[in-house]
Structure formats: structure tokens, C-alpha cells
Design an enzyme around this catalytic site. Structure first.
Site, mmCIF file in Angstrom:
data_model
loop_
_atom_site.group_PDB
_atom_site.id
_atom_site.type_symbol
_atom_site.label_atom_id
_atom_site.label_comp_id
_atom_site.label_asym_id
_atom_site.label_seq_id
_atom_site.Cartn_x
_atom_site.Cartn_y
_atom_site.Cartn_z
ATOM 1 N N CYS A 152 -1.775 0.661 -36.175
ATOM 2 C CA CYS A 152 -1.229 2.002 -36.448
ATOM 3 C C CYS A 152 0.182 1.937 -37.039
ATOM 4 O O CYS A 152 0.679 2.920 -37.588
ATOM 5 C CB CYS A 152 -1.209 2.844 -35.179
ATOM 6 S SG CYS A 152 -2.843 3.059 -34.472
ATOM 7 N N HIS A 203 3.646 8.893 -36.716
ATOM 8 C CA HIS A 203 2.245 8.484 -36.568
ATOM 9 C C HIS A 203 1.539 9.535 -35.718
ATOM 10 O O HIS A 203 2.060 9.945 -34.679
ATOM 11 C CB HIS A 203 2.182 7.104 -35.904
ATOM 12 C CG HIS A 203 0.802 6.716 -35.498
ATOM 13 N ND1 HIS A 203 -0.267 6.824 -36.356
ATOM 14 C CD2 HIS A 203 0.298 6.253 -34.320
ATOM 15 C CE1 HIS A 203 -1.368 6.419 -35.725
ATOM 16 N NE2 HIS A 203 -1.045 6.073 -34.494
ATOM 17 N N ASN A 236 -6.362 10.521 -34.814
ATOM 18 C CA ASN A 236 -5.547 9.323 -35.054
ATOM 19 C C ASN A 236 -6.254 8.477 -36.116
ATOM 20 O O ASN A 236 -7.303 7.888 -35.835
ATOM 21 C CB ASN A 236 -5.397 8.548 -33.737
ATOM 22 C CG ASN A 236 -4.538 7.294 -33.885
ATOM 23 O OD1 ASN A 236 -4.257 6.849 -34.994
ATOM 24 N ND2 ASN A 236 -4.136 6.727 -32.766
#
Ligand code: UT7
Length: 318
Positions: free
Chosen positions: A112, A245, A275
Site C-alpha cells: 500500500c 492512502h 482499499n
């Protein structure tokens, strides 16, 4: 010499999976998912739609906004945890699909955190004189790593791609970056599958200790922003936009609170995208850029944390 973002693009697969759809396949509810994560829906890549296909569409849109042609691109970095195949890199596959025939291309594997790592690397290439026009992509078909019977992970992730064109500039764009890794925490979030002797060994599905990740994320994101601002001799009040993020709205709110930023200065896409790992920041950046939210001259803070564990922040002038 500096580097500056001159165009953004993004792409989401057509299929949308809502929390209500998930209620039908796993023991969960819309209310649980939405209240714990802020996620209402996510996109899922079609069968046969690969990470490079998502990356291609996002890249073409970024190139169009930047007014850049394939002949101009001399560096391609694709941040991904879900490459098309074991090798070659997704960046090389993307290079071929785009018809780029010069420069270099490689993948960045920082889960990520991948996009901030890739952006930092491209900035160093440009400032070091090794590239002039970079295509930096975050692209993921992350739902392929999900066990759809594991409600602790399958409700949280989605697929998509975002891209930016980063070009050499006489005025500052990227102002600074701070990146970290600590491999001791690698077991908190992983997919431990290996390909060996014609077989998959280990688990080809994602495992996450959600609570541990949550606590770690809130702590290190605040720390890394402090470090970066201290380096640049800037204050929280200098930040015009936070593009975090997009993992969980509660992590994002905690970071914004720490920075003294009201939520209307935070770009939020987690509700619609879930996500998307390395794709989440460039997807959010493109969403805000196309909505005209971020204005020229404003300071934008990007920050991310992910498996490894890795974490980092980039501050830039728009
Ligand atoms: O990109 C970086 C990686 N990821 C992240 O940043 C994610 C970080 N972690 C999180 O976002 C949160 O920890 C989650 C959203 C994953 C979970 O939220 P939480 O508030 O930490 O919930 P929890 O894990 O403490 O679970 C609470 C309860 C448990 O039941 P009991 O033990 O209290 O009876 C879980 O079994 O919720 C249960 N639960 C669910 N219930 C309905 C767990 N998943 C689900 C689900 N639907 N999908």
C-alpha cells in the site's frame, strides 16, 4: 532541477460490488463495514482484466491531461502487489501496451506504500538527470488475493489504477519525501504464497491482523509527517490538502486530527473505492484534480502505510 506532476489519470473496473452485495456472500452487514471502515462499495476487475490493463487506461488519461506523447516518456514505474505474472514486470508489459520504446521501466513492490515509494524514486531519477518525463502508476487487481469467505479482509479491498506524469521542472513540484521500512512487522499483513517446483506453497490469500495494523498505521503516519515537515522547516498549517492512502476512514480522521486539518481539506475516496493498495493515492489525487479541488501553488501531502511494514510521506507543490 526539480520534478512536477503535470497530469493525472485513473481507471476503475466496470463492476461495482456494494456492501449489500457482500452481505449475500459472507457473514457481514453494510452497517458494520461502513461504520468500521467508511467503505460503501468497491470495484472488481473482470475475469482476464489484468493489472496492466487497468494501468494502461489510467496512464493514457494522465498522458492526455499532461499533453505528453509516448515518445516523451523515458521512465515508467508501476507500483503494484498484484503483477500480471511472475515476470516480466508489469511496467515492461505496460510499456509494450503503450508503445513506449525508449527509457526504462520497472515495478515497485511496497504494497500500500508503493505509490509514494515510486513517486520518490521517479523524483530522484529526474533530479539526478537520468529521466525527464516519468509515468508513475499505482495499479492493483487486489481482489484476486482475497479469500471471499474471510470477512476480516474481503470487505475492505478493491481494484483500480491511478497514474501521474512527473516531469523535469525549473520550479519545485515535489518538495520532499520521507520513507521507512521495518520488516519485523511483516507478519501483520501478508500473502505468504511462493511458487516452487510447479506448485504454490503457502497461502495465496491475504492475511491481516486488522487491529494491529490499525494501531501501527495511526502511530507511524503521524510520526513520518512530523519528520518530513521538520526536514522541510514547514508547519502543519502549511498543508493545504491531505491525500492519504485510502484504507480506513478512521485512520484518515485520526491523521487529519493530528495535523489540525479539517476533513474538508482531506481527499476521500475510500467510500467508493475501498482499499486499492498502491492505486489508492493516485486514484484519489486524480479524483481531486479533475474536480478542480486542488489549486495551483497549493501544498499537497501524500502519506501511506502498508505491508512490510513500510510507510512514508511526500509533500508537493501543485
Ligand atoms: O492498507 C493498509 C492495510 N489495512 C488497514 O489499514 C486496515 C487496518 N485495520 C482496520 O481498518 C480495522 O481494524 C478493521 C476495519 C479491519 C476492523 O475494525 P475493528 O474495529 O478493528 O474491528 P475488530 O477487528 O476489532 O472486530 C470487531 C468485531 C469482531 O467480533 P467480536 O470478536 O467483537 O465478537 C469481529 O469478529 O467485528 C467482527 N467482524 C466483523 N463483523 C461483521 C470482523 N469483520 C467483520 C465483518 N462483518 N466484515
Amino acid at each position: 532541477m526539480y520534478s512536477k506532476i503535470i497530469g493525472t489519470g485513473s481507471y476503475l473496473p466496470a463492476k461495482v460490488l456494494t456492501n449489500y452485495d457482500l452481505e449475500k456472500i459472507v457473514d457481514t452487514t453494510h452497517d458494520w463495514i461502513f461504520s468500521r471502515s467508511g467503505i460503501a462499495e468497491r470495484h472488481v476487475a473482470a475475469e482476464g482484466e489484468l493489472t496492466s490493463d487497468l494501468a494502461l487506461q489510467a496512464s493514457l488519461r494522465a498522458m492526455e491531461m499532461a499533453g505528453v506523447k509516448v515518445e516523451d516518456i523515458d521512465l515508467i514505474i508501476v507500483a503494484t502487489t498484484t503483477p500480471d505474472q511472475v515476470f516480466p514486470s508489469t511496467a515492461c508489459i505496460l510499456q509494450d501496451k503503450l508503445g513506449v520504446r525508449q527509457g526504462t521501466a520497472f515495478d515497485m513492490q511496497a504494497v500500500c506504500g508503493g505509490f509514494v515509494f515510486a513517486l520518490n524514486t521517479a523524483d530522484l531519477y529526474i533530479r539526478g538527470g537520468q529521466a525527464r518525463t516519468a509515468l508513475v502508476v499505482g495499479a492493483e487487481a487486489l481482489t484476486r488475493l482475497l479469500d471471499w469467505t474471510d470477512r476480516s479482509t474481503c470487505v475492505l479491498f478493491g481494484d483500480g489504477a491511478g497514474a501521474v506524469i512527473l516531469q523535469a521542472s525549473e520550479t519545485p513540484g515535489i518538495l520532499g519525501a520521507k520513507l521507512h521500512a521495518d520488516g519485523r512487522h511483516r507478519g501483520m499483513l501478508e500473502a505468504d504464497a511462493r511458487i516452487a517446483n510447479g506448485k504454490i506453497e503457502g497461502t495465496p490469500f491475504m492475511f491481516m491482523d486488522g487491529q494491529a495494523v490499525f494501531k501501527f498505521a495511526v502511530k507511524v503516519l503521524a510520526e513520518v509527517v512530523d519528520e518530513l515537515l521538520a526536514d522541510l522547516k514547514l508547519q502543519y498549517s502549511d498543508i493545504d490538502w491531505l491525500v492519504p492512502h485510502q484504507a480506513n476512514i478512521r485512520i484518515i480522521e485520526a491523521t487529519a486530527r493530528k495535523l489540525g486539518l479539517s476533513m474538508d481539506k482531506v481527499v476521500l475516496t475510500v467510500g467508493q473505492h475501498g482499499n486499492t493498495s498502491a492505486a489508492s493515492i493516485p486514484l484519489a489525487l486524480d479524483t481531486a484534480a479533475r474536480a478542480g479541488q486542488i489549486k495551483p501553488g497549493q501544498k499537497v501531502l501524500l502519506e501511506a502505510v502498508g505491508g512490510g511494514f513500510v510507510w512514508g510521506a511526500v509533500l508537493l507543490n501543485w
